[in-house]
Design a protein around this motif. Structure first.
Motif, PDB file in Angstrom:
ATOM      1  N   GLN A  85      -2.402  -6.659   0.843  1.00 10.86           N
ATOM      2  CA  GLN A  85      -1.350  -6.942   0.914  1.00 10.86           C
ATOM      3  C   GLN A  85      -0.435  -7.934   1.852  1.00 10.86           C
ATOM      4  O   GLN A  85      -1.382  -8.008   3.375  1.00 10.86           O
ATOM      5  CB  GLN A  85      -0.457  -5.630   0.856  1.00 10.86           C
ATOM      6  CG  GLN A  85       0.909  -5.501   1.326  1.00 10.86           C
ATOM      7  CD  GLN A  85       1.392  -6.053   0.150  1.00 10.86           C
ATOM      8  OE1 GLN A  85       1.239  -5.292  -1.168  1.00 10.86           O
ATOM      9  NE2 GLN A  85       2.576  -7.231  -0.277  1.00 10.86           N
ATOM     10  N   ASP A 141       3.646   0.246  -7.353  1.00 13.93           N
ATOM     11  CA  ASP A 141       2.488  -0.072  -6.519  1.00 13.93           C
ATOM     12  C   ASP A 141       1.963   0.968  -5.727  1.00 13.93           C
ATOM     13  O   ASP A 141       0.979   0.203  -4.881  1.00 13.93           O
ATOM     14  CB  ASP A 141       3.698  -0.863  -5.537  1.00 13.93           C
ATOM     15  CG  ASP A 141       4.502  -1.015  -5.506  1.00 13.93           C
ATOM     16  OD1 ASP A 141       5.027   0.387  -5.706  1.00 13.93           O
ATOM     17  OD2 ASP A 141       5.337  -1.625  -4.989  1.00 13.93           O
ATOM     18  N   GLY A 190       3.561  -4.365  -4.159  1.00 11.90           N
ATOM     19  CA  GLY A 190       4.139  -4.629  -5.756  1.00 11.90           C
ATOM     20  C   GLY A 190       4.585  -5.731  -5.560  1.00 11.90           C
ATOM     21  O   GLY A 190       4.549  -6.642  -6.857  1.00 11.90           O
ATOM     22  N   CYS A 237       0.387  -0.777  -1.234  1.00 10.33           N
ATOM     23  CA  CYS A 237       0.736  -2.039  -1.845  1.00 10.33           C
ATOM     24  C   CYS A 237       2.576  -2.196  -2.072  1.00 10.33           C
ATOM     25  O   CYS A 237       2.707  -1.052  -2.536  1.00 10.33           O
ATOM     26  CB  CYS A 237      -0.171  -1.628  -3.094  1.00 10.33           C
ATOM     27  SG  CYS A 237       0.642  -2.683  -4.875  1.00 10.33           S
TER      28      CYS A 237
END
Length: 657
Positions: free
Chosen positions: A213, A283, A259, A257
């Motif tokens: 990420q 996400d 997205g 996460c």
């Protein structure tokens, strides 16, 4: 004496300090909190009547919740956490010297975004320095113009026949048609820098890494910054998350996460059967599923992309309500942070901290309403004298005020960062309450690139704030005009007056924040300081300096004002962008506002790549000294912002070297 410690710590940035300094501050804040709460429980409760008892216990509960929930992220920060930016070049050399050249599918889900917004993203995705990639436009709106745009830029286009499960369903449908070893996801308004894939691929050389990420940053100011004309003084509220909270979670292996702006291993996503479709925050839950499957989730703190922040205060609030709904919904899911599975205690607590964040709005509302008990009800919810406030309350809150900016690595301030909370508290409290009652809202795309010919308020936001403002005025009037006979009430009166004044000021600021000014030019403008040349109709070039730049025009400063009869023709500032044809818009002394004349597709593409896709163009700003920002804020409380040439909403970029 206690305040000397955080003052001394502030002499050196937290990220450059040994870890024992951070830990010492965590211990100090924890001890002061325990001392304060012990006093609150044993000596400050007003139990004289049923009403005062109820209010006093309610206030204590709210304070205790906020203080203890605030300690959770601090104690999570006890552990060391990595900053992977220093390893980017090393890992890049490793994969470039190997034979590994994975195919990367870049997925761009879209649903109704304006073509100008989507095209920025597609141009950036298609011009990645890493050549072995393929861009997929996943269009849930089924628009012919999106298909044409995708094909014009050489992208694959996919429109699924049945639109279910929102973004997660759209992504999963796209996965059925692509086969790359890695996949990157960008929302339709996000623009990756040209070196995004080059910087990220190296981290997935480790076969146990399932997802990397990167931070979100923004090419426009959020409504709080813009509506108060505080772009220079405030940072987006997401800044603290991506510069402090996410790195801390990375230390526990509990990366969230977000997205968008991430790179994942296709086999990892397949191992959890794609993106979670029954979750609003697909996400967040998908990241949890990956962790439970044993995949590593890493966080790279380098800003490698930028998107659009919500453009009106109403959209800003609705976006946060959707995030709150999605995070709280995860508590009910077997894949959520409370579900069974292989999560270590520290990981689970790191994920749950993000859930607790949304519950904080209910005790915040209690703190907003509690001062009304002084003037409206004639009841004191806390028994505290001036000496006790100086001895117990001041050390804790002063330490927090001095420490927050330092321990958050300059990503937020103590007071100004709470401006957003005052506007959000009422709607988010309603969201949390309705979510707990079983109502969960659906997925809604935040509108972007909107023109507004007139300024406006959102009545849904303003009416609760006006009601609170009126009640606080009545409360303050009661406090000022009534002389209490009870000595306990008399001793607590200074606190009640101070609390009421702070509430009134905060509510007034919140109302100002809710005024969205006109936006006749929706293109985001960037602050600049670039040497340039202005060419006139005779071919003569005049040196100038660009001070602001966007897809729609530029603002310049010249050494001397231009003659009124002079006809300007083109502006040049870099070899990467062809000289742009310009037209005069406005002059102010030696300052000149220009708008671009019609640009060819190639020239517009060059401009977008230069504006948004240059490596390192998004700076990591430091929150300014709070006292200076407060002075700037006070000066803006009455004057409404004017978004015209030379008074634009400008976002800073990293200066060119």
């Amino acid at each position: 004496m206690l305040l000397a410690w955080p003052l001394w710590l502030r002499q050196q940035p937290e990220q450059q300090s040994p870890i024992w300094k951070r830990r010492s501050l965590i211990v100090l804040i924890s001890l002061l909190t325990a001392r304060y709460l012990h006093w609150r429980i044993t000596s400050s409760l007003n139990l004289s009547t049923h009403l005062s008892t109820g209010l006093s216990l309610l206030l204590l509960t709210a304070e205790a919740w906020l203080l203890l929930s605030g300690l959770l992220p601090l104690w999570l920060a006890w552990r060391r956490f990595p900053d992977r930016r220093s390893t980017i070049d090393q890992l890049k050399k490793q994969w470039q010297s190997s034979d590994w050249r994975p195919m990367v599918d870049i997925l761009v889900p879209t649903y109704g975004e304006p073509l100008e917004v989507l095209e920025r993203s597609l141009i950036a995705c298609c011009h990645q320095n890493y050549p072995n990639h393929c861009v997929w436009v996943l269009d849930d709106s089924g628009r012919d113009e999106v298909r044409e745009l995708a094909l014009r830029h050489g992208c694959h286009y996919r429109h699924r026949p049945t639109r279910i499960h929102a973004k997660a369903g759209n992504l999963n449908d796209g996965l059925q048609h692509c086969s790359g070893e890695l996949l990157a996801v960008f929302d339709a308004d996000f623009i990756p820098q040209r070196d995004f894939l080059e910087c990220c691929i190296g981290f997935l050389q480790d076969p146990s890494v399932g997802l990397l990420q990167t931070p979100q940053t923004f090419i426009n100011a959020d409504p709080v910054m813009r509506n108060l004309s505080m772009e220079r003084w405030l940072l987006p509220d997401e800044e603290s998350f991506y510069r402090w909270i996410e790195p801390v979670r990375d230390g526990w292996g509990a990366v969230v996460c977000a997205g968008t702006a991430f790179l994942a291993r296709r086999s990892a996503i397949d191992s959890v059967r794609g993106f979670k479709e029954q979750a609003i925050s697909e996400d967040f839950v998908t990241g949890l599923r990956l962790r439970r499957k044993g995949w590593k989730l890493l966080y790279l703190q380098q800003k490698l992309s930028a998107g659009l922040a919500a453009e009106t205060m109403a959209d800003f609030v609705r976006q946060r309500q959707r995030w709150a709904n999605g995070t709280l919904q995860s508590l009910r899911l077997s894949d959520g942070p409370l579900g069974p599975g292989e999560l270590r205690f520290g990981e689970r607590m790191a994920y749950l901290e993000g859930v607790v964040h949304w519950f904080n709005n209910m005790p915040r509302l209690v703190l907003m309403l509690m001062p009304l008990s002084y003037g409206l009800l004639g009841t004191v919810p806390i028994l505290i004298s001036s000496s006790e406030a100086l001895r117990l309350l001041l050390p804790l809150w002063a330490t927090l005020l001095l420490s927050i900016g330092w321990i958050n690595r300059g990503s937020r301030t103590a007071l100004l960062s709470e401006l957003t909370g005052w506007v959000l508290t009422v709607p988010l409290t309603l969201t949390v309450f309705t979510n707990l009652m079983g109502y969960i809202g659906g997925f809604r795309v935040t509108p972007k690139h909107q023109k507004r010919n007139r300024g406006s308020f959102s009545l849904v936001l303003v009416i609760p704030l006006l009601a609170l403002l009126l009640l606080n005025l009545i409360n303050l009037f009661g406090l000022v005009t009534t002389t209490p006979l009870d000595s306990e009430i008399l001793d607590s009166r200074p606190l009640g007056l101070t609390w009421a004044v702070i509430n009134l000021l905060s509510l007034w600021i919140s109302l100002r924040v809710c005024w969205d000014p006109p936006a006749r030019d929706p293109a985001p403008w960037q602050a600049a300081c670039l040497p340039a040349e202005l060419e006139d109709s005779d071919g003569q070039r005049r040196p100038c300096r660009i001070t602001a730049l966007s897809e729609s025009g530029a603002e310049l400063e010249l050494d001397t004002p231009l003659p009124a009869e002079l006809k300007i023709k083109r502006l040049r500032w870099t070899d990467d962008v062809s000289p742009l044809p310009v037209a005069w818009e406005r002059t102010q002394g030696n300052r000149l506002a220009l708008r671009w004349q019609e640009l060819s597709d190639q020239t517009r593409q060059q401009l977008i790549l230069w504006l948004f896709c240059r490596p390192g163009c998004w700076p990591e700003r430091q929150a300014p000294p709070e006292w200076r920002a407060l002075i700037a804020l006070i000066s803006r409380l009455v004057i409404l912002p004017s978004r015209r040439p030379f008074h634009r909403c400008l976002m800073p970029q990293t200066p060119l070297q």
